[in-house]
Write an enzyme that holds these catalytic residues in place. Sequence first.
Site, PDB file in Angstrom:
ATOM      1  N   CYS A 344       0.349  -1.397   0.163  1.00  9.48           N
ATOM      2  CA  CYS A 344      -0.176  -0.164  -0.078  1.00  9.48           C
ATOM      3  C   CYS A 344       0.883   1.291   0.025  1.00  9.48           C
ATOM      4  CB  CYS A 344      -1.234  -0.043   1.265  1.00  9.48           C
ATOM      5  SG  CYS A 344      -1.419  -1.137   1.906  1.00  9.48           S
ATOM      6  N   ARG A 373       7.893 -10.263   5.957  1.00  9.40           N
ATOM      7  CA  ARG A 373       7.325  -9.618   7.065  1.00  9.40           C
ATOM      8  C   ARG A 373       7.702 -10.539   8.240  1.00  9.40           C
ATOM      9  NH1 ARG A 373       0.306  -9.475   6.599  1.00  9.40           N
ATOM     10  NH2 ARG A 373       1.095  -7.424   4.640  1.00  9.40           N
ATOM     11  N   GLN A 391       0.784 -10.944  -3.073  1.00  8.91           N
ATOM     12  CA  GLN A 391      -0.514 -11.398  -2.475  1.00  8.91           C
ATOM     13  C   GLN A 391      -0.758 -10.696  -3.779  1.00  8.91           C
ATOM     14  OE1 GLN A 391      -1.074  -7.898   1.229  1.00  8.91           O
ATOM     15  NE2 GLN A 391      -1.280 -10.159   1.985  1.00  8.91           N
ATOM     16  N   ASP A 393      -2.689  -8.940  -4.229  1.00 11.86           N
ATOM     17  CA  ASP A 393      -2.703  -7.507  -3.591  1.00 11.86           C
ATOM     18  C   ASP A 393      -3.665  -6.361  -4.378  1.00 11.86           C
ATOM     19  OD1 ASP A 393      -3.113  -5.851  -1.847  1.00 11.86           O
ATOM     20  OD2 ASP A 393      -0.734  -5.339  -1.196  1.00 11.86           O
ATOM     21  N   HIS A 395      -4.923  -2.400  -4.577  1.00  7.20           N
ATOM     22  CA  HIS A 395      -5.975  -0.846  -3.981  1.00  7.20           C
ATOM     23  C   HIS A 395      -6.512  -0.125  -4.733  1.00  7.20           C
ATOM     24  CE1 HIS A 395      -2.331  -1.895  -1.350  1.00  7.20           C
ATOM     25  NE2 HIS A 395      -3.561  -1.912  -0.782  1.00  7.20           N
ATOM     26  N   LYS A 475     -14.384  -3.337   7.430  1.00  8.20           N
ATOM     27  CA  LYS A 475     -13.933  -4.639   6.863  1.00  8.20           C
ATOM     28  C   LYS A 475     -14.481  -5.788   6.246  1.00  8.20           C
ATOM     29  CE  LYS A 475     -11.390  -7.076  10.759  1.00  8.20           C
ATOM     30  NZ  LYS A 475     -10.114  -7.377  10.820  1.00  8.20           N
ATOM     31  N   HIS A 521      -8.343  -1.728   0.310  1.00 13.13           N
ATOM     32  CA  HIS A 521      -7.215  -2.987   0.176  1.00 13.13           C
ATOM     33  C   HIS A 521      -7.711  -3.958   0.136  1.00 13.13           C
ATOM     34  CE1 HIS A 521      -4.473  -0.274   2.326  1.00 13.13           C
ATOM     35  NE2 HIS A 521      -5.260   0.736   3.327  1.00 13.13           N
TER      36      HIS A 521
HETATM   37 ZN   LIG Z   1      -3.247  -2.965   1.571  1.00 15.48          ZN
END
Ligand SMILES: [Zn+2]
Length: 658
Positions: A344, A373, A391, A393, A395, A475, A521
């Site tokens: 992000c 991580r 991911q 992933d 946005h 979320k 996200h």
């Molecule tokens: Zn994010």
Amino acid sequence: MSAPVPTANVPDVVRLTLPDGSVREVAAGTTGAEVAAGIGARLAKDALAVRLNGKLLDLSRPLPESGAFEVVTPRHPDALELYRHSTAHLCANAVKRLFPGVKIGIGPAIENGFYYDFDPGRAFTPEDLERIEAEMRRIVAEDNPVVRREMTKAEAVGVFRAQDDPLKVEIIEGIPDGNVSCYEQKDFVDLCRGPHVPSTGKLGVFKLTHAAGAYWKGDERNPMLQRIYGAVFLSQKELDDHLHRLEQAKARDHRKLGKELGLFLFHPWAPASPFFLPKGAAVYNLLVAYMREMYVKYGYREVVTPQVFDVDLFKRSGHYQNYRDNMFFTEVDEREYGVKPMNCPGHFLMYAAQAFSYRDLPVRYADFGRLHRYERSGVTQGLTRVRTFCQDDSHIFCTLDQMPAEMDLFIDLVDEVYGTFGFTDVRVGLGTRPEKFMGDPAAWEKAEKALGEAFTRRGRTFSVNAGDGAFYGPKLDFQVLDAIGRPWQLGTLQVDFANPENFDLTYVAEDGQKHRPVVLHRAVLGSLERFLGILIEHTGGSFPLWLAPEQARVLPVSERFVGYAREVVERLVAQGFRATGDESDDKLGAKIRRGEIEKVPALLVVGEKERAAGTVALRRHGSGDAGSRSLDALVAEMRDAVAARATVWGAPAVAPAR
Ligand SMILES: [Zn+2]
Ligand SMILES: [Zn+2]
């Protein structure tokens, strides 16, 4: 530890309100067992403990106060916990008898049973577990009373020093001064606040399942102990069902299958970081390719962003303050850098560096960037918790008013993707505004409404997890059930009101003024590493044809047909299939067995007849002989199954489990 009840405060009479509303008065000092006996002989026989004002007490304890009272019998919801915890003591009792030098740690009740930590100086073997379980059954047959004893801390230290249990002494020394309670059953005593069943004869529906290493107090700086796990249920049927599920899960364990199928491996020099072997990498890349196709279909645009950033970025995003312990850092040219744990912040920089108008929104950035991580090595488990991953992933930068349409698009995408993998049972949770939150309550309300209504519009349900949203936005969580009914959390959609402020993200609205977009996200599969682990467990390693790392293997019945086998392999490879040939000297039976073990979807047997006719004899994985067909027919059939991303290829002879 419960402090002793001061005698001066004990009333003369205790008034007990039973579940049916009736009140019984008993003299002070009366025990739960005596009250149960006063109610009925049957109840007294079944009683395991009592519940007084919400607190569980041993049957043998004098009732300390008036209040709501009930007797806990095997049908009571509290019974299972009592059985589980008491069976943990039973286990330690047996271990102490069989291995007198072994030191005992702690043994709590857990989901499905209990564990108990021991320091045996070596690993327990399966034979040890059998002996321990047999000894446990002997102690059940002895029906030894379980007696609570209160003593001072110093006395307790004396007891456990005498029986050479330094771990127990360590625990006692760590608790505040005062009295502690111990539970004694014939030849065994354990430090415990209780309560417990009144005698060992009440126990019996259990099975020791396995032993594994575990750090004392869960801290990797402490010595490694041996943890024995046991399953405990109310009935033999429930225990058997549970053990059956465990067997199924064991056969599907992705760590075991990953090794057997040659998908991935780990090395101590890259802790908790998977190495994908060619077969594993093939599946991994097919997952990425599939999501890329979905991105095109659903209007996402892929970006490629850096992995290492000046820590100023993470100070701006808040990761430096709040997520530091999970990040990797490095210093170059006297500048401190952080390795990104999420995509992000990079996407925010990219958005902020451009000028957007309302006509450009929504902007949907997708990124398969590699993330790192830090996970403590103690908590890492195969692919499901790793230190490096990517991911699916994305946005989304949009206006609040665009959220309903974005939600529709996202749910369509989630449905399509989960359906492709055969995850048909999807559960959705909505985390709403917590007590501490940032932003405008009206915006929160609007966002929560958009998230929830997207499902109600479709006649679908979701559960509300009140106050479970992040402080910066509500979320959604998506959970799926796998083929043997285990839940896995996969997708998320997180609304973010905070980062548009932190990064001063704007767009020019119709009024010509700058406004803040909302950030969503979202991920559908989540970490691809973890998803691959889940998919292995879901499919038991039998990937659908479109994902199988090796889709077809040609098996010549003897050396004479190797030439034709090669022709078939070449044809398939030329058509874009992942195909190989087994040219080993093994007998056909052995080749077939190997192909089955390696879960190759299509085994193609070729011999005299097939060569003469230009055909192959097909064996589908899991369902066996599917007859002969021409090579063209096979190619067409495989191409259709791949194009449809069919979860099952051809009609299986036996229905898959569940
Ligand atoms: Zn994010
Ligand atoms: Zn205990």
